[in-house]
Design a protein around this motif. Structure first.
Motif, mmCIF file in Angstrom:
data_model
loop_
_atom_site.group_PDB
_atom_site.id
_atom_site.type_symbol
_atom_site.label_atom_id
_atom_site.label_comp_id
_atom_site.label_asym_id
_atom_site.label_seq_id
_atom_site.Cartn_x
_atom_site.Cartn_y
_atom_site.Cartn_z
ATOM 1 N N LEU A 115 0.813 -1.214 0.000
ATOM 2 C CA LEU A 115 0.000 0.000 0.000
ATOM 3 C C LEU A 115 0.847 1.265 0.000
ATOM 4 N N GLY A 116 2.103 1.149 0.458
ATOM 5 C CA GLY A 116 2.929 2.338 0.615
ATOM 6 C C GLY A 116 2.479 3.198 1.772
ATOM 7 N N ASP A 117 2.001 2.560 2.830
ATOM 8 C CA ASP A 117 1.456 3.272 3.993
ATOM 9 C C ASP A 117 2.454 3.225 5.144
ATOM 10 N N ASP A 118 3.090 4.369 5.437
ATOM 11 C CA ASP A 118 4.077 4.428 6.515
ATOM 12 C C ASP A 118 3.455 4.196 7.880
ATOM 13 N N THR A 119 2.213 4.616 8.053
ATOM 14 C CA THR A 119 1.560 4.474 9.359
ATOM 15 C C THR A 119 1.455 3.009 9.759
ATOM 16 N N ILE A 120 1.013 2.174 8.831
ATOM 17 C CA ILE A 120 0.890 0.749 9.121
ATOM 18 C C ILE A 120 2.245 0.133 9.367
ATOM 19 N N LEU A 121 3.237 0.521 8.554
ATOM 20 C CA LEU A 121 4.573 -0.052 8.705
ATOM 21 C C LEU A 121 5.171 0.319 10.056
#
Length: 524
Positions: free
Chosen positions: A131-137
């Motif tokens: 997804l390219g989602d930093d928050t989840i990572l």
């Protein structure tokens, strides 16, 4: 006998007597519901769970996901919920419903299950990368030691964490993480390029030159237009510029192929290097390209001022006047419209709506009713944070389309749950992009204000130069024919020179740094 008769009479007064009408409406008493043994009910649910797992194993992902979603809500299976949600998440990944899957893995991680929480962290990191989602990572990696990740995921984790540290301006930490990505990984060349950027940001151009040369050596056999090879060439040129090796920087910029996206930036940046090397005629040839009609949609106000400075140093005052007038004609309305738009609204949704219309224009080449100039919005779209977030929103849009294209799945409880998640995440992401756009517009307004001040200083120097030229002509001391770049003196760039143009708004897409030009007029 009498006592029995009295009892019957007394009772007849206390018992209600229904009328004939009431008797017609009375319903027969319901049969008592059968009582199931709790063990029997749990056994039935476990049988359903076994069936769902068999569906998962046989590739019936949609049916398995629907059944697992229902079973995950049953209180009788509370002890099995981490396992159920973990398997549900994997089914959703198979269905390419990554954002919905992420919520299942987060729930498993929160349960702190000794087995499935760790497995869920690994899966969540994969979903975040997709997804390219930093928050989840960030959520995933903050709950486990990096050494606990399986070896096949470590390159991805190191790369993504390096990106986060680079954006947080922890340059040494970012360079260290990028350096851990192994050769052969799909992230290797991007990690190597980002490592060079981190070293430049840390003001270590010599290290960056070594990193970019290493990347170039690894891509020597690739085509000249290979993306990684071109990026390495551009990075090397920027590192040489930062090291103030002007001639080598110019040569390196010249090796960027014309038919690549980075060529336009290379032409502009090499013009700065030519100015610093006092190669004015070479710089002027670049401006013919930069200011051609082909690049009319590019936001580059500083290139016009740079061109004016070159004309100032070769005493071309008439050309200088034309360029300054072009700057004011082009960017005066731009500055006004940005200011008016910022004053008209403070809502993140309004800023997102404007950038969304520009994104539509950029991808479809169709006109949209914009309140801001397209050159401004195009520049904002190319900013790293906006580009990443727009990519994330596009991923959510694609996931919603997958749900809605399957009418049976869409109507199911899991389908409705997915649409609700996607709607919330999409709305929040759009608000976040709106805030980013607003911040970039505010920065552009400040930048244009500073550049207008610089334009005023340059115009003053133009008037002064003209006046001095007229004085010399009247005194019979006309300007000589020798060109300034025929005999270059390094003292030309002394710190306390006659003119000072800081250009605080000048930066590259990777924000290597700001560049100052200090010099003395050549026409004296």
């Amino acid at each position: 006998m009498r006592k029995l008769l009295l009892l019957l009479i007394a009772t007849s007064f206390t018992l209600p007597i229904a009328s004939s009408a009431q008797r017609k409406t009375l319903k027969p008493a319901r049969k008592a519901a059968p009582v199931y043994n709790s063990n029997t009910r749990e056994a039935t649910l476990r049988n359903q769970l076994s069936n769902a797992l068999r569906m998962a194993q046989s590739g019936q992902y949609e049916s398995a996901a629907n059944n697992l979603f229902s079973l995950a809500r049953r209180p009788e299976l509370a002890a099995d919920r981490p396992q159920i949600k973990y398997i549900l998440g994997t089914m959703l990944i198979e269905l390419k419903l990554y954002q919905t899957a992420a919520f299942q893995f987060v729930d498993v991680i929160r349960s702190k299950h000794p087995k499935y929480s760790k497995l869920a962290i690994e899966k969540l990191s994969i979903v975040a990368d997709t997804l390219g989602d930093d928050t989840i990572l960030n959520y995933a990696v903050s709950r486990v030691d990096l050494n606990d990740f399986p070896s096949n995921l470590k390159d991805m984790i190191h790369f993504r964490l390096g990106e986060i540290k680079l954006r947080n301006r922890d340059f040494s930490g970012a360079a260290d993480l990028f350096g851990r990505v192994s050769y052969g990984s799909s992230y290797y060349f991007q990690a190597l390029y980002n490592k060079g950027l981190a070293e430049l940001e840390a003001n270590q151009p010599s290290l960056a030159i070594g990193t970019f040369n290493k990347m170039l050596d690894a891509r020597r056999k690739a085509p000249v237009t290979d993306t990684n090879r071109v990026a390495a060439q551009m990075g090397l040129a920027r590192a040489l510029y930062q090291k103030q090796d002007w001639e080598q920087a110019i040569e390196s910029y010249a090796q960027v192929p014309r038919d690549t996206l980075m060529w336009h930036d290379a032409v502009f940046e090499s013009s700065w290097a030519m100015l610093r090397a006092a190669r004015f005629r070479s710089a002027l040839s670049n401006f013919q390209t930069l200011h051609s009609a082909y690049y009319e949609d590019f936001y580059m106000p500083e290139s016009l001022l740079l061109r004016a400075i070159v004309y100032l140093y070769i005493c071309k005052y008439d050309e200088m006047e034309k360029v300054l007038s072009l700057f004011e004609k082009t960017y005066g309305p731009v500055r006004t419209k940005i200011g008016d738009f910022l004053k008209s609204t403070n809502e993140a949704g309004a800023f997102y709506s404007e950038i969304e219309k520009a994104h539509f224009m950029k991808t479809t080449d169709k006109n949209a009713n914009l309140r801001l100039p397209y050159i401004v919005l195009r520049n904002v779209l190319d900013q790293g944070d906006v580009k990443r977030s727009m990519h994330y929103i596009e991923k959510l849009t694609q996931e919603r389309a997958r749900v809605e294209s399957n009418s049976a799945f869409r109507a199911s409880p899991l389908g409705q749950y997915s649409l609700k998640i996607l709607a919330n995440r999409s709305r929040n992401a759009k608000f976040a992009v709106g805030d980013m756009v607003k911040a970039h517009l505010q920065n552009m307004r400040v930048e244009l204000r500073d550049l207008y001040e610089q334009a005023g200083f340059i115009r003053y120097e133009m008037i002064t130069g003209r006046k001095e030229s007229i004085k010399k002509k009247m005194a019979g001391k006309d300007i000589g024919t020798e060109q300034i770049d025929e005999k270059v003196d390094r003292q030309f760039y002394i710190q306390n020179g006659y003119e000072y143009y800081p250009f605080q708004g000048e930066y590259w897409l990777d924000e290597v740094g700001n560049y100052h030009y200090l010099g003395k007029q050549s026409c004296e």
